[in-house]
Design a protein around this motif. Structure first.
Motif, PDB file in Angstrom:
ATOM      1  N   TRP A 169     -16.442  24.837  -7.657  1.00 41.38           N
ATOM      2  CA  TRP A 169     -15.183  24.586  -6.758  1.00 41.38           C
ATOM      3  C   TRP A 169     -15.446  23.083  -6.212  1.00 41.38           C
ATOM      4  CZ3 TRP A 169     -16.340  29.441  -6.986  1.00 41.38           C
ATOM      5  CH2 TRP A 169     -15.382  30.491  -7.477  1.00 41.38           C
ATOM      6  N   LYS A 170     -14.651  22.006  -6.139  1.00 39.68           N
ATOM      7  CA  LYS A 170     -14.888  21.073  -5.613  1.00 39.68           C
ATOM      8  C   LYS A 170     -14.040  21.117  -4.184  1.00 39.68           C
ATOM      9  CE  LYS A 170     -13.877  16.032  -5.860  1.00 39.68           C
ATOM     10  NZ  LYS A 170     -13.224  15.729  -4.398  1.00 39.68           N
ATOM     11  N   LEU A 171     -14.777  20.834  -3.037  1.00 36.24           N
ATOM     12  CA  LEU A 171     -13.929  20.719  -1.750  1.00 36.24           C
ATOM     13  C   LEU A 171     -13.978  19.381  -1.005  1.00 36.24           C
ATOM     14  CD1 LEU A 171     -14.967  23.745  -2.271  1.00 36.24           C
ATOM     15  CD2 LEU A 171     -14.784  23.866   0.088  1.00 36.24           C
ATOM     16  N   ASP A 172     -12.948  18.815  -0.741  1.00 37.22           N
ATOM     17  CA  ASP A 172     -13.071  17.661   0.178  1.00 37.22           C
ATOM     18  C   ASP A 172     -13.053  18.091   1.464  1.00 37.22           C
ATOM     19  OD1 ASP A 172     -12.857  15.720  -1.742  1.00 37.22           O
ATOM     20  OD2 ASP A 172     -10.816  16.174  -2.135  1.00 37.22           O
ATOM     21  N   LEU A 173     -14.088  17.908   2.295  1.00 36.14           N
ATOM     22  CA  LEU A 173     -14.223  18.129   3.666  1.00 36.14           C
ATOM     23  C   LEU A 173     -13.997  16.944   4.550  1.00 36.14           C
ATOM     24  CD1 LEU A 173     -17.471  20.284   3.299  1.00 36.14           C
ATOM     25  CD2 LEU A 173     -15.234  21.029   3.006  1.00 36.14           C
ATOM     26  N   PRO A 174     -13.015  16.788   5.285  1.00 31.83           N
ATOM     27  CA  PRO A 174     -12.636  15.779   6.108  1.00 31.83           C
ATOM     28  C   PRO A 174     -13.453  16.002   7.509  1.00 31.83           C
ATOM     29  CG  PRO A 174     -10.746  17.264   6.238  1.00 31.83           C
ATOM     30  CD  PRO A 174     -11.588  17.752   4.999  1.00 31.83           C
ATOM     31  N   LEU A 175     -14.037  15.006   8.042  1.00 30.66           N
ATOM     32  CA  LEU A 175     -14.708  14.851   9.204  1.00 30.66           C
ATOM     33  C   LEU A 175     -13.590  15.104  10.507  1.00 30.66           C
ATOM     34  CD1 LEU A 175     -17.747  12.688   8.782  1.00 30.66           C
ATOM     35  CD2 LEU A 175     -17.664  14.995   8.322  1.00 30.66           C
ATOM     36  N   ARG A 176     -14.091  15.454  11.655  1.00 30.68           N
ATOM     37  CA  ARG A 176     -13.365  15.365  12.662  1.00 30.68           C
ATOM     38  C   ARG A 176     -12.951  13.924  12.977  1.00 30.68           C
ATOM     39  NH1 ARG A 176     -12.586  20.266  15.331  1.00 30.68           N
ATOM     40  NH2 ARG A 176     -14.065  21.932  14.584  1.00 30.68           N
ATOM     41  N   GLU A 177     -14.096  13.302  13.094  1.00 34.45           N
ATOM     42  CA  GLU A 177     -14.264  11.766  13.351  1.00 34.45           C
ATOM     43  C   GLU A 177     -15.203  10.945  12.618  1.00 34.45           C
ATOM     44  OE1 GLU A 177     -16.007  11.817  17.332  1.00 34.45           O
ATOM     45  OE2 GLU A 177     -14.505  12.940  18.297  1.00 34.45           O
ATOM     46  N   PRO A 178     -14.596   9.811  12.251  1.00 34.91           N
ATOM     47  CA  PRO A 178     -15.732   9.031  11.152  1.00 34.91           C
ATOM     48  C   PRO A 178     -17.241   9.155  11.775  1.00 34.91           C
ATOM     49  CG  PRO A 178     -13.662   8.001  11.887  1.00 34.91           C
ATOM     50  CD  PRO A 178     -13.639   8.936  12.808  1.00 34.91           C
ATOM     51  N   TYR A 179     -17.962   8.736  10.907  1.00 34.62           N
ATOM     52  CA  TYR A 179     -19.516   9.000  11.250  1.00 34.62           C
ATOM     53  C   TYR A 179     -20.111   7.610  10.593  1.00 34.62           C
ATOM     54  CZ  TYR A 179     -24.185  10.774  12.248  1.00 34.62           C
ATOM     55  OH  TYR A 179     -25.431  11.181  12.848  1.00 34.62           O
ATOM     56  N   TRP A 180     -20.775   6.986  11.732  1.00 38.46           N
ATOM     57  CA  TRP A 180     -21.535   5.835  11.353  1.00 38.46           C
ATOM     58  C   TRP A 180     -23.116   6.214  11.324  1.00 38.46           C
ATOM     59  CZ3 TRP A 180     -16.909   5.302  13.577  1.00 38.46           C
ATOM     60  CH2 TRP A 180     -16.069   4.166  13.043  1.00 38.46           C
ATOM     61  N   LEU A 181     -23.671   5.696  10.278  1.00 41.22           N
ATOM     62  CA  LEU A 181     -25.316   5.944  10.342  1.00 41.22           C
ATOM     63  C   LEU A 181     -25.979   4.762  10.892  1.00 41.22           C
ATOM     64  CD1 LEU A 181     -26.567   7.567   6.829  1.00 41.22           C
ATOM     65  CD2 LEU A 181     -26.762   8.469   9.191  1.00 41.22           C
ATOM     66  N   SER A 182     -27.257   4.833  11.104  1.00 44.19           N
ATOM     67  CA  SER A 182     -27.840   3.823  11.860  1.00 44.19           C
ATOM     68  C   SER A 182     -27.682   2.517  11.259  1.00 44.19           C
ATOM     69  CB  SER A 182     -29.264   3.882  11.963  1.00 44.19           C
ATOM     70  OG  SER A 182     -29.765   5.513  12.773  1.00 44.19           O
ATOM     71  N   GLY A 183     -27.431   1.338  11.980  1.00 39.98           N
ATOM     72  CA  GLY A 183     -27.119   0.149  11.614  1.00 39.98           C
ATOM     73  C   GLY A 183     -25.608  -0.121  11.334  1.00 39.98           C
ATOM     74  N   GLY A 184     -25.016   0.891  11.709  1.00 42.22           N
ATOM     75  CA  GLY A 184     -23.359   0.781  11.220  1.00 42.22           C
ATOM     76  C   GLY A 184     -23.034   0.416   9.635  1.00 42.22           C
TER      77      GLY A 184
END
Ligand code: MG
Length: 368
Positions: free
Chosen positions: A9-24
């Motif tokens: 199964w393919k699942l799209d999992l929306p995050l509660r809030e956008p996430y930025w990794l280091s360095g943006g």
């Protein structure tokens, strides 16, 4: 026992809030997860999940898992899923490399092995009890004020370990942010600065020798060689994460004295079988280890927590639970969850989780 069917199964999992990794430089809003169920001729089924942390974090992406399944799954029908090592060898012969894509299949085999033996995975991995594992927050990069607020919020939810993502092109700003976040840390809480490869070695050496802070520093630079160069020239302990994909990578890191510890992520290295080999190597060389996964729902988190719980406390650091970042939950109230800053693996046989079939919907592929 033989494998009769593999379903994906393919699942799209929306995050509660956008996430930025280091360095943006890497922003995520939705994760692409693949759930796999392996069915057998004896009526026992096992579940696995593969979920990279976005498409740009590692050389791994959600569609890549499903493309690899097209090659792997037909070759695995008829095998005995309880023979996890033989199963892994069959995967490696059928498709060399692409370890991350093999992880959900391997996890599903361990689930079956647990169910047919009546043992939880933490027992199969050698533990004598379902040890509660401390959990750590993952703090998206931002201003010092934003990151301090996120840490305070996590602390209110029981987290006593935090992983703050810093690292950019402005070394002075990074230094100021590290000092501010550290100064605001609640008493008796632990903080790692995760650089996510954002620094060049010269920047890492400059920043880390310009502060009195002695927090663990995770993946300061891109490669094992660069991190080893840094590790020999700074006073902070170094943890490696994104540059470790194979057992050989871990051996190289050890030989180069590149780190004091690592992240063990089943979905990065190829599943629980290979993650356990790496964990055991880490025990033998005295590493400290965070055992967690690259991303996903409580299914992937629970698989990793079984391995974390079986890791001696002396060597075990906190584990991140990705599912708290998600706006959806295909396994409501199941599996390893944050309870007062700790996650405990289920005591049922196997993984101890059963996805909600209504949530999964129609599979994207079936092999039989
Ligand atoms: Mg990391």
């Amino acid at each position: 026992m033989r494998i009769t069917r593999i379903t994906a199964w393919k699942l799209d999992l929306p995050l509660r809030e956008p996430y930025w990794l280091s360095g943006g430089r890497l922003k995520f809003e939705t994760l692409d997860s693949t759930f796999v169920r392996i069915d057998t001729d004896e009526g026992v089924s096992g579940w696995g999940e593969g979920c990279p942390w976005g498409h740009t974090y590692l050389p791994a992406h959600g569609p890549g898992i499903r493309a690899a399944l097209e090659i792997l799954a037909p070759a695995l029908i008829g095998l005995d899923p309880r023979s996890v090592d033989a199963f892994n060898r069959a995967m490696d012969v059928t498709l060399p490399g692409h370890n991350y894509a093999k992880s959900p299949l391997d996890i599903a085999c361990w689930d079956i092995l647990g169910k047919v033996t009546g043992l939880s995975l933490w027992q199969l991995f050698g533990a004598s009890s379902a040890a509660p594992v401390p959990v750590n927050s993952s703090i998206s990069t931002g201003t010092a004020d934003q990151m301090c607020a996120a840490i305070a919020s996590a602390s209110e939810n029981g987290y006593r370990w935090h992983s703050a993502k810093i690292g950019g092109t402005d070394a002075a700003a990074d230094l100021a942010r590290m000092e501010a976040i550290s100064a605001a840390l609640p008493p008796n809480e632990t903080l790692t600065f995760d650089i996510n490869r954002a620094w060049l070695p010269a920047v890492a050496i400059h920043v880390l020798n310009s502060t009195a802070l002695r927090n663990r520093i995770e993946q300061p630079c891109q490669t094992i060689e660069q991190c080893a160069h840094v590790a020999g020239r700074v006073p902070q302990p170094i943890i490696l994460d994104e540059c470790l994909h194979t057992f050989q990578d871990h051996l190289n890191a050890y030989r180069m004295t590149a780190c004091e510890g690592i992240k063990v992520k089943p979905n990065r290295v190829g599943g629980l079988t290979k993650a356990r080999q790496i964990r055991d190597f880490g025990l033998s060389v005295g590493w400290q280890m965070h055992v967690e996964d690259t991303g996903g729902t409580a299914l992937a988190d629970t698989a990793a927590i079984h391995l974390a719980a079986s890791t001696p406390q002396h060597n075990r650091l906190a584990s991140w639970l990705c599912h708290y970042h998600l706006a959806v939950d295909p396994l409501p109230e199941q599996g390893a969850r944050n309870e007062g800053g700790y996650a405990t693996p289920p005591k049922m046989p196997g993984l101890g989780v059963q996805p909600d079939m209504a949530f999964l919907g129609q599979p994207c592929n079936i092999w039989e």
